[in-house]
Enzyme design. Structure first.
Site, PDB file in Angstrom:
ATOM      1  N   CYS A  41      -6.095   4.031 -13.605  1.00  0.00           N
ATOM      2  CA  CYS A  41      -5.440   5.117 -12.887  1.00  0.00           C
ATOM      3  C   CYS A  41      -6.097   5.337 -11.538  1.00  0.00           C
ATOM      4  CB  CYS A  41      -5.571   6.413 -13.651  1.00  0.00           C
ATOM      5  SG  CYS A  41      -4.531   6.489 -15.060  1.00  0.00           S
ATOM      6  N   CYS A  51       2.051   5.524  -1.137  1.00  0.00           N
ATOM      7  CA  CYS A  51       2.321   6.881  -1.604  1.00  0.00           C
ATOM      8  C   CYS A  51       2.063   7.832  -0.445  1.00  0.00           C
ATOM      9  CB  CYS A  51       1.402   7.232  -2.775  1.00  0.00           C
ATOM     10  SG  CYS A  51       1.753   8.847  -3.527  1.00  0.00           S
TER      11      CYS A  51
HETATM   12  N1  SAH Z   1       1.816  10.389  -8.218  1.00  0.00           N
HETATM   13  C1  SAH Z   1       1.832  10.612  -9.627  1.00  0.00           C
HETATM   14  C2  SAH Z   1       1.680   9.363 -10.474  1.00  0.00           C
HETATM   15  C3  SAH Z   1       0.645   8.337 -10.066  1.00  0.00           C
HETATM   16  S1  SAH Z   1      -1.032   8.552 -10.468  1.00  0.00           S
HETATM   17  C4  SAH Z   1       0.768  11.623  -9.996  1.00  0.00           C
HETATM   18  O1  SAH Z   1      -0.081  11.895  -9.174  1.00  0.00           O
HETATM   19  O2  SAH Z   1       0.827  12.169 -11.095  1.00  0.00           O
HETATM   20  C5  SAH Z   1      -1.210   8.691 -12.187  1.00  0.00           C
HETATM   21  C6  SAH Z   1      -2.396   9.554 -12.570  1.00  0.00           C
HETATM   22  O3  SAH Z   1      -3.647   8.959 -12.165  1.00  0.00           O
HETATM   23  C7  SAH Z   1      -2.364  10.916 -11.909  1.00  0.00           C
HETATM   24  O4  SAH Z   1      -2.699  11.910 -12.832  1.00  0.00           O
HETATM   25  C8  SAH Z   1      -3.424  10.792 -10.866  1.00  0.00           C
HETATM   26  O5  SAH Z   1      -3.902  12.032 -10.454  1.00  0.00           O
HETATM   27  C9  SAH Z   1      -4.453   9.966 -11.597  1.00  0.00           C
HETATM   28  N2  SAH Z   1      -5.470   9.391 -10.718  1.00  0.00           N
HETATM   29  C10 SAH Z   1      -5.368   9.106  -9.413  1.00  0.00           C
HETATM   30  N3  SAH Z   1      -6.528   8.618  -8.940  1.00  0.00           N
HETATM   31  C11 SAH Z   1      -7.379   8.594  -9.976  1.00  0.00           C
HETATM   32  C12 SAH Z   1      -8.720   8.167 -10.139  1.00  0.00           C
HETATM   33  N4  SAH Z   1      -9.391   7.665  -9.109  1.00  0.00           N
HETATM   34  N5  SAH Z   1      -9.270   8.287 -11.366  1.00  0.00           N
HETATM   35  C13 SAH Z   1      -8.573   8.767 -12.412  1.00  0.00           C
HETATM   36  N6  SAH Z   1      -7.295   9.165 -12.329  1.00  0.00           N
HETATM   37  C14 SAH Z   1      -6.707   9.078 -11.124  1.00  0.00           C
END
Ligand code: SAH
Length: 403
Positions: free
Chosen positions: A395, A152
């Site tokens: 996530c 990404c």
């Molecule tokens: N790039 C897109 C989709 C992928 S991430 C986006 O950012 O929306 C999907 C979700 O997981 C997003 O809301 C992102 O912010 C969240 N996310 C990323 N890292 C995380 C973490 N360490 N803990 C909880 N959520 C997280």
């Protein structure tokens, strides 16, 4: 912006822990919108519309209706195995399948947890790139979290996926194939939790919901992601015949692409990863905030609602002493209510720590207070259930490393 409650609580600043965030020549976190020049995977049936498949089959010297038969095998029976396609003539079958259904995802490993209710798949793509998808059974639905890019380019310091930058965009068919392979696994009885007393005449179970919350920023791979959504919603055998409402596209907030999505005429569910209502913090937490500010992203989310009539979600990973302050819940509610009522709901999720990170998720009482304040202000807010932590499948934990 410091009330009495705020001054009582510390403010931790975002900082990459255990890895070095790549920066541009001005020392700001690097953003990669375009993939490096790389070879794309071979064209697959799922990259094409039914009409295009018919054309291609004819070019191969075969009658056009073979395209429909192949599509049924792929989208309805989740198979790419010529042995199972007994309605196709034996002679030339293997070659036809090789042309139309080239292998795209090789399973490297599978991790399972929640008594088999959650499965994380690690896939190798044709060029060696690794991606993951996570399959989850919930009461009344089966959700697949799909990847849209290998790596990404958005460089969010709390997310494991961005730490190595963008490798490449996934093709339409590579995105769709994740769903087909998950359907295959479900049909083979590999996802746990199936009720024993199911009516045997009930239709076979399959993925009912898709979330574009795996690896990658879906709106940075706009064209291919949209075609993959079309394949998911096209009725069988052109596609998977899923409901657009059950497909969620999640973004860091690429405003022009959000506006374009609103005009596509596909009523997918839209989710904005906000994580902070104030630019001061969001600039650091979501590097793309340097391009489109929190208010612009919220405006685009509101425009999505206005254009499609679909209620949107705001995602908010609650990080201890970083973005979980009561005043931020109030500010978020204020900003959302300023645009109207009933158009949005907030979906906080306790942070899933990534390897090496010292950040932690908010304390339960702080989390509860954050949720309560939003609800009290009239903004429907529900804490998101987090799945697959033990297998680094939650996530933000998808890093696709071979271990
Ligand atoms: N790039 C897109 C989709 C992928 S991430 C986006 O950012 O929306 C999907 C979700 O997981 C997003 O809301 C992102 O912010 C969240 N996310 C990323 N890292 C995380 C973490 N360490 N803990 C909880 N959520 C997280």
């Amino acid at each position: 912006m410091t009330g009495s409650a705020a001054s009582a609580r510390p403010q931790v600043r975002p900082r990459a822990e255990g890895w070095t965030q790549r920066t541009n020549s001005e020392g700001r976190p690097l953003l990669q919108f375009k993939q490096p020049r790389v070879k794309q995977p071979p064209t697959h049936l799922a990259d094409l519309t039914l009409a295009e498949r018919q054309e291609k089959v004819k070019e191969l010297g075969l009658p056009g209706f073979r395209a429909k038969q192949l599509s049924t095998h792929y989208f309805v029976h989740h198979t790419s195995d010529p042995e199972q396609m007994t309605d196709l003539p034996q002679s030339g079958r293997a070659e036809l399948v090789e042309q139309m259904l080239p292998p795209l995802l090789t399973e490297v490993r599978r991790f399972s947890t929640d008594s088999g209710d959650t499965i994380k798949f690690l896939w190798r793509l044709f060029d060696g790139a690794l991606v993951e998808s996570v399959l989850m059974r919930y009461p009344g639905r089966i959700t697949l979290c799909v990847s849209s890019q290998a790596g990404c380019g958005m460089n969010c310091p709390f997310c494991a996926t961005g730490q190595n930058g963008l490798t490449r965009n996934m093709s339409t068919a590579e995105i769709v194939e994740q769903v087909v392979r998950a359907n295959q696994a479900i049909a083979d009885g590999e996802l746990g939790g199936r009720r024993g007393d199911r009516d045997p005449s009930a239709p076979a179970e399959r993925v009912s919901n898709i979330v574009f919350m795996g690896m990658g920023e879906p709106l940075a791979n706009y064209k291919r992601v949209i075609s993959s959504v079309r394949r998911m919603v096209d009725p069988a055998p052109e596609g998977l015949g899923m409901s657009a409402r059950n497909i969620t596209v999640s973004t860091v907030g690429l405003v022009p692409a959000i506006n374009k999505l609103a005009d596509e005429g596909i009523p997918v569910t839209f989710a904005l990863s906000l994580h902070a209502p104030d630019d001061e913090l969001r600039d650091e937490l979501i590097p793309v905030n340097s391009r489109w500010k929190a208010d612009e992203a919220i405006d685009a989310a509101y425009n999505y609602y206005r254009t499609t009539g679909r209620r949107v979600s705001i995602e908010y990973a609650l990080i201890k002493d970083m973005n979980d302050h009561a005043w931020r819940a109030d500010l978020l509610a204020k900003k959302l209510n300023a645009r109207g009522r009933g158009w949005v709901h907030v979906n906080p999720i306790p942070l899933n720590p990534t390897p090496g990170s010292i950040w932690t998720s908010s304390e339960p009482d702080v989390t509860a207070e954050f949720v309560r304040r939003l609800n009290d202000a009239g903004v429907p807010t529900t804490l998101r259930d987090t799945r697959g932590k033990e297998i680094d499948g939650a996530c933000g934990q998808l890093a696709a490393e071979e271990v």
